[in-house]
Design a protein around this motif. Structure first.
Motif, PDB file in Angstrom:
ATOM      1  N   LYS A   1      21.256  13.444 -10.446  1.00 47.04           N
ATOM      2  CA  LYS A   1      21.345  14.738  -9.774  1.00 47.04           C
ATOM      3  C   LYS A   1      20.614  15.800 -10.592  1.00 47.04           C
ATOM      4  CE  LYS A   1      24.758  18.099  -8.106  1.00 47.04           C
ATOM      5  NZ  LYS A   1      26.213  18.386  -7.950  1.00 47.04           N
ATOM      6  N   GLY A   2      19.820  16.609  -9.910  1.00 42.32           N
ATOM      7  CA  GLY A   2      19.051  17.632 -10.590  1.00 42.32           C
ATOM      8  C   GLY A   2      17.679  17.180 -11.036  1.00 42.32           C
ATOM      9  N   GLY A   3      17.420  15.867 -10.983  1.00 41.50           N
ATOM     10  CA  GLY A   3      16.112  15.358 -11.358  1.00 41.50           C
ATOM     11  C   GLY A   3      15.044  15.799 -10.373  1.00 41.50           C
ATOM     12  N   VAL A   4      13.818  15.912 -10.844  1.00 39.63           N
ATOM     13  CA  VAL A   4      12.713  16.416 -10.031  1.00 39.63           C
ATOM     14  C   VAL A   4      11.570  15.410 -10.037  1.00 39.63           C
ATOM     15  CG1 VAL A   4      11.067  18.304  -9.688  1.00 39.63           C
ATOM     16  CG2 VAL A   4      13.333  18.777 -10.646  1.00 39.63           C
ATOM     17  N   ILE A   5      10.997  15.150  -8.870  1.00 39.87           N
ATOM     18  CA  ILE A   5       9.769  14.370  -8.810  1.00 39.87           C
ATOM     19  C   ILE A   5       8.739  15.110  -7.982  1.00 39.87           C
ATOM     20  CG2 ILE A   5      10.913  12.139  -9.100  1.00 39.87           C
ATOM     21  CD1 ILE A   5      10.455  11.648  -6.120  1.00 39.87           C
ATOM     22  N   LEU A   6       7.499  14.774  -8.218  1.00 40.17           N
ATOM     23  CA  LEU A   6       6.376  15.366  -7.511  1.00 40.17           C
ATOM     24  C   LEU A   6       5.939  14.413  -6.410  1.00 40.17           C
ATOM     25  CD1 LEU A   6       4.618  17.966  -7.921  1.00 40.17           C
ATOM     26  CD2 LEU A   6       2.994  16.500  -9.141  1.00 40.17           C
ATOM     27  N   VAL A   7       5.876  14.889  -5.181  1.00 47.49           N
ATOM     28  CA  VAL A   7       5.453  14.067  -4.046  1.00 47.49           C
ATOM     29  C   VAL A   7       4.080  14.537  -3.592  1.00 47.49           C
ATOM     30  CG1 VAL A   7       5.993  13.300  -1.710  1.00 47.49           C
ATOM     31  CG2 VAL A   7       7.844  13.716  -3.340  1.00 47.49           C
ATOM     32  N   GLN A   8       3.125  13.602  -3.573  1.00 51.47           N
ATOM     33  CA  GLN A   8       1.748  13.919  -3.205  1.00 51.47           C
ATOM     34  C   GLN A   8       1.254  12.949  -2.136  1.00 51.47           C
ATOM     35  OE1 GLN A   8       0.466  13.393  -7.373  1.00 51.47           O
ATOM     36  NE2 GLN A   8      -0.246  15.522  -7.342  1.00 51.47           N
TER      37      GLN A   8
ATOM     38  N   LEU B   1       0.861  -1.171   0.000  1.00 48.95           N
ATOM     39  CA  LEU B   1       0.000   0.000   0.000  1.00 48.95           C
ATOM     40  C   LEU B   1       0.897   1.220   0.000  1.00 48.95           C
ATOM     41  CD1 LEU B   1      -2.622  -1.103   2.639  1.00 48.95           C
ATOM     42  CD2 LEU B   1      -2.775  -1.254   0.169  1.00 48.95           C
ATOM     43  N   ARG B   2       1.109   1.819  -1.143  1.00 51.74           N
ATOM     44  CA  ARG B   2       2.051   2.909  -1.283  1.00 51.74           C
ATOM     45  C   ARG B   2       1.379   4.246  -1.044  1.00 51.74           C
ATOM     46  NH1 ARG B   2       6.486  -0.076  -0.893  1.00 51.74           N
ATOM     47  NH2 ARG B   2       6.791  -1.479  -2.635  1.00 51.74           N
ATOM     48  N   PRO B   3       2.130   5.227  -0.530  1.00 50.82           N
ATOM     49  CA  PRO B   3       1.603   6.575  -0.499  1.00 50.82           C
ATOM     50  C   PRO B   3       1.265   7.007  -1.917  1.00 50.82           C
ATOM     51  CG  PRO B   3       3.583   6.409   0.835  1.00 50.82           C
ATOM     52  CD  PRO B   3       3.448   5.124   0.077  1.00 50.82           C
ATOM     53  N   GLN B   4       0.118   7.626  -2.085  1.00 50.30           N
ATOM     54  CA  GLN B   4      -0.366   7.937  -3.413  1.00 50.30           C
ATOM     55  C   GLN B   4       0.309   9.172  -3.988  1.00 50.30           C
ATOM     56  OE1 GLN B   4      -2.633   5.984  -5.063  1.00 50.30           O
ATOM     57  NE2 GLN B   4      -2.258   4.617  -3.341  1.00 50.30           N
ATOM     58  N   GLY B   5       0.562   9.135  -5.304  1.00 46.82           N
ATOM     59  CA  GLY B   5       0.834  10.349  -6.036  1.00 46.82           C
ATOM     60  C   GLY B   5       2.268  10.791  -6.153  1.00 46.82           C
TER      61      GLY B   5
ATOM     62  N   THR C   1      -1.362  20.612  -2.930  1.00 43.23           N
ATOM     63  CA  THR C   1      -1.486  19.154  -2.956  1.00 43.23           C
ATOM     64  C   THR C   1      -0.180  18.414  -3.197  1.00 43.23           C
ATOM     65  OG1 THR C   1      -1.996  19.167  -5.328  1.00 43.23           O
ATOM     66  CG2 THR C   1      -3.863  19.306  -3.795  1.00 43.23           C
ATOM     67  N   ALA C   2       0.924  19.114  -3.419  1.00 41.70           N
ATOM     68  CA  ALA C   2       2.166  18.416  -3.765  1.00 41.70           C
ATOM     69  C   ALA C   2       3.374  19.299  -3.500  1.00 41.70           C
ATOM     70  CB  ALA C   2       2.144  17.998  -5.235  1.00 41.70           C
ATOM     71  N   ILE C   3       4.542  18.642  -3.455  1.00 43.05           N
ATOM     72  CA  ILE C   3       5.809  19.365  -3.389  1.00 43.05           C
ATOM     73  C   ILE C   3       6.694  18.887  -4.533  1.00 43.05           C
ATOM     74  CG2 ILE C   3       5.653  19.580  -0.881  1.00 43.05           C
ATOM     75  CD1 ILE C   3       8.458  17.502  -2.024  1.00 43.05           C
ATOM     76  N   ASN C   4       7.564  19.758  -5.000  1.00 39.58           N
ATOM     77  CA  ASN C   4       8.593  19.377  -5.961  1.00 39.58           C
ATOM     78  C   ASN C   4       9.869  19.056  -5.199  1.00 39.58           C
ATOM     79  OD1 ASN C   4       7.072  19.628  -8.266  1.00 39.58           O
ATOM     80  ND2 ASN C   4       7.742  21.711  -8.721  1.00 39.58           N
ATOM     81  N   PHE C   5      10.361  17.835  -5.372  1.00 42.28           N
ATOM     82  CA  PHE C   5      11.613  17.397  -4.743  1.00 42.28           C
ATOM     83  C   PHE C   5      12.703  17.399  -5.801  1.00 42.28           C
ATOM     84  CE2 PHE C   5      14.681  13.996  -4.133  1.00 42.28           C
ATOM     85  CZ  PHE C   5      15.093  14.160  -2.818  1.00 42.28           C
TER      86      PHE C   5
ATOM     87  N   TRP D   1       1.401  14.997   2.922  1.00 47.40           N
ATOM     88  CA  TRP D   1       0.740  15.395   4.168  1.00 47.40           C
ATOM     89  C   TRP D   1       1.715  15.327   5.340  1.00 47.40           C
ATOM     90  CZ3 TRP D   1      -3.912  17.443   5.525  1.00 47.40           C
ATOM     91  CH2 TRP D   1      -4.254  17.401   6.877  1.00 47.40           C
ATOM     92  N   HIS D   2       2.495  14.253   5.410  1.00 48.79           N
ATOM     93  CA  HIS D   2       3.454  14.098   6.499  1.00 48.79           C
ATOM     94  C   HIS D   2       4.512  15.205   6.463  1.00 48.79           C
ATOM     95  CE1 HIS D   2       6.383  11.239   8.831  1.00 48.79           C
ATOM     96  NE2 HIS D   2       5.902  12.195   9.583  1.00 48.79           N
ATOM     97  N   MET D   3       4.993  15.505   5.262  1.00 49.69           N
ATOM     98  CA  MET D   3       6.015  16.546   5.123  1.00 49.69           C
ATOM     99  C   MET D   3       5.508  17.917   5.564  1.00 49.69           C
ATOM    100  SD  MET D   3       7.774  15.819   1.418  1.00 49.69           S
ATOM    101  CE  MET D   3       8.930  14.485   1.121  1.00 49.69           C
ATOM    102  N   THR D   4       4.335  18.279   5.058  1.00 48.03           N
ATOM    103  CA  THR D   4       3.880  19.664   5.198  1.00 48.03           C
ATOM    104  C   THR D   4       2.963  19.912   6.389  1.00 48.03           C
ATOM    105  OG1 THR D   4       2.033  19.242   3.682  1.00 48.03           O
ATOM    106  CG2 THR D   4       4.104  20.037   2.722  1.00 48.03           C
ATOM    107  N   LYS D   5       2.153  18.922   6.754  1.00 46.12           N
ATOM    108  CA  LYS D   5       1.183  19.128   7.825  1.00 46.12           C
ATOM    109  C   LYS D   5       1.667  18.613   9.173  1.00 46.12           C
ATOM    110  CE  LYS D   5      -1.590  20.754   4.706  1.00 46.12           C
ATOM    111  NZ  LYS D   5      -1.799  22.218   4.592  1.00 46.12           N
ATOM    112  N   VAL D   6       2.444  17.524   9.154  1.00 41.89           N
ATOM    113  CA  VAL D   6       2.940  16.949  10.408  1.00 41.89           C
ATOM    114  C   VAL D   6       4.280  17.574  10.796  1.00 41.89           C
ATOM    115  CG1 VAL D   6       3.619  14.838  11.604  1.00 41.89           C
ATOM    116  CG2 VAL D   6       1.716  14.787   9.974  1.00 41.89           C
ATOM    117  N   LEU D   7       5.260  17.493   9.891  1.00 41.06           N
ATOM    118  CA  LEU D   7       6.585  18.047  10.181  1.00 41.06           C
ATOM    119  C   LEU D   7       6.702  19.528   9.818  1.00 41.06           C
ATOM    120  CD1 LEU D   7       8.933  15.131   9.043  1.00 41.06           C
ATOM    121  CD2 LEU D   7       8.009  15.613  11.309  1.00 41.06           C
TER     122      LEU D   7
END
Length: 290
Positions: free
Chosen positions: A57-64, A7-11, A103-107, A69-75
């Motif tokens: 290096k330099g690659g970007v992914i979208l985390v949703q 069961l993976r985190p979505q998105g 709804t997302a962050i760019n990593f 939620w854990h990144m932005t709302k909890v931590l």
């Protein structure tokens, strides 16, 4: 052994355009100095799960989803905070949060991904914990993850014959959370529930199998008399123990019956006691043979 679909985190989405960015004045979340990737227990940055990692290096992914939620709302992480992403298959990459929307962050990756091979000890747990209540099964699976078990299989016996699908789904979430907490790079597998008759061929093929039985030879004594490699099966019975028929089937297939002391232990206690002992023994074997 086949494992359940995780069961993976979505998105988590890989963006097609790899931007090579050299950010300035990145704000580190942790003051712990950089660590060696071969030592998974010394991470200094918050770590999150991502099915996909940047390819370079330099690659970007979208985390949703859940991880967003854990990144932005909890931590409450912010733009330019440094974090790590891992994929549960040995991949790890350090990067930073480039921007945050609703709804997302760019990593953005600050390095090429690193890949760590699994540790040599490969202990596979077969434990009859389907009937446990009150969070005891969660605790068992969580600690197996922390101690480095390769897999856990709910064992179906005459005295513990079922496990609900809802519980299996919950246990998979527990495994992922525990892997993040203990900074384990290879996610432990949760296999489909298995009956004794399907366990027997695995015991017969395994180089080493230990089954916990009351009043059997102490585990440490069994270990000191063996020179086999630190890998194999760990078999733990249900509340009320295995039936005599089940014991005979498993031992005749080649398992070694071992005891864990003079007291009657709960299923989760016995599982963690034998796994912890074998993990420490495995470490000592590696040091001796190195």
């Amino acid at each position: 052994m086949q494992s359940l679909g995780h069961l993976r985190p979505q998105g988590t989405v890989l963006l097609k355009r790899p931007w090579l960015i050299k950010p300035l004045n990145l704000r580190a979340v942790s003051s712990i100095p950089p660590y060696e990737y071969s030592n998974q227990s010394r991470g200094g940055l918050p770590r999150f799960f991502s099915e996909t990692l940047p390819s370079s290096k330099g690659g970007v992914i979208l985390v949703q989803g859940d991880e967003f939620w854990h990144m932005t709302k909890v931590l409450r992480l912010k733009t330019d905070d440094r974090v790590e992403l891992f994929n549960g298959r040995g991949g790890l990459v350090e990067g930073f949060i480039q921007n945050i929307d609703r709804t997302a962050i760019n990593f953005v990756a600050l390095e090429d991904p690193k890949f760590v091979l699994p540790h040599t000890p490969q202990w596979h747990i077969f434990s009859a914990f389907g009937s446990l209540k009150g969070g005891r099964a969660d605790w068992l699976v969580e600690k197996c993850t922390e101690l480095g078990a390769s897999s856990v299989t709910p064992l179906l016996t005459e005295r513990s014959s079922t496990i609900s699908d809802n519980r299996v789904e919950r246990l998979q979430r527990v495994i992922l959370a525990a892997a993040k907490q203990c900074q384990r790079l290879h996610e432990m597998k949760l296999n489909h529930p298995m009956k004794i008759k399907k366990l027997i061929p695995l015991v017969a093929k395994s180089k080493q199998s230990f089954m916990t039985i009351a009043e059997a030879t102490p585990l440490v004594s069994a270990l000191t008399s063996t020179t086999k490699e630190p890998t194999g099966l760990i078999i733990v019975g249900p509340e009320g123990d295995f039936t005599e028929k089940e014991v005979n089937l498993i031992t005749e297939a080649g398992a070694t019956a071992v005891g864990l002391g003079p007291h009657r232990l709960r299923v989760e206690t016995a599982t963690i006691a034998i796994l912890a002992t074998l993990t420490l023994w495995s470490d000592s074997q590696q040091i001796t043979n190195s």
